[in-house]
Scaffold this active site. Sequence first.
Site, short mmCIF file in Angstrom:
data_model
loop_
_atom_site.label_atom_id
_atom_site.label_comp_id
_atom_site.label_asym_id
_atom_site.label_seq_id
_atom_site.Cartn_x
_atom_site.Cartn_y
_atom_site.Cartn_z
N CYS A 72 -37.34 8.98 127.10
CA CYS A 72 -36.05 9.68 126.78
C CYS A 72 -34.96 9.45 127.72
CB CYS A 72 -36.32 11.10 126.52
SG CYS A 72 -37.66 11.41 124.98
N LYS A 78 -32.79 18.02 119.88
CA LYS A 78 -33.22 16.57 119.30
C LYS A 78 -34.41 16.73 118.91
CE LYS A 78 -34.52 14.62 123.62
NZ LYS A 78 -35.53 13.67 123.52
N ASP A 129 -34.87 17.08 128.58
CA ASP A 129 -36.22 17.36 128.22
C ASP A 129 -37.00 17.93 129.54
OD1 ASP A 129 -35.37 16.50 125.71
OD2 ASP A 129 -37.00 14.80 126.08
#
Length: 186
Positions: free
Chosen positions: A122, A89, A10
């Site tokens: 995450c 995702k 990310d």
Amino acid sequence: MENTALILIDLQNDYFGSFEGAKWQLYETELAAANALKLLNKFREKNMKIVHVRHEFDMENAPFFAPNSQGAKIHNTLTPKENESQVLKHEVNSFKGTNLKEILDDSNITNVIIVGAMSFMCVDSVTRAASDFGYNCFVAHDACTTKDLEFNGIKIPAPMAHAAFMAGLEFAFAKVHTTNEILELL
């Protein structure tokens, strides 16, 4: 380290203060990304497995990482190359609802090096899941970032939140090192 993959989590525009219109700026994202880039360049140089993970919320009015937005794109300093794996995702855990495990297993990966954002969400989630799947996990703590948190009226500055989560990962799930220490292992 043979059979090793770099997983970049990310590192998308909405997290970068330098990105105009960033919706969810984190603490010192540029510094974490610069360290992630050191690892990315080493993996490219050695032709090792690289997986870029990108999050898009699967909802209208997403707080950040809105589908097809500029904010949801991987930051231009870490743009994936054509031969590098990419995973989209919609959940916190990069394994949930994706082909991440297949990508790793198809390349006979046994060791994963994890970098990215956010440390308490995450990065934590993928590291714990990877450990549960039996991968040897390494986290480059200075190539990860987070934001200030608050719980039950207690304010937690980003460096403290980051340290707490890195301590938890190091306790039972991963070897937590600096970028330079991991570069020496490669």
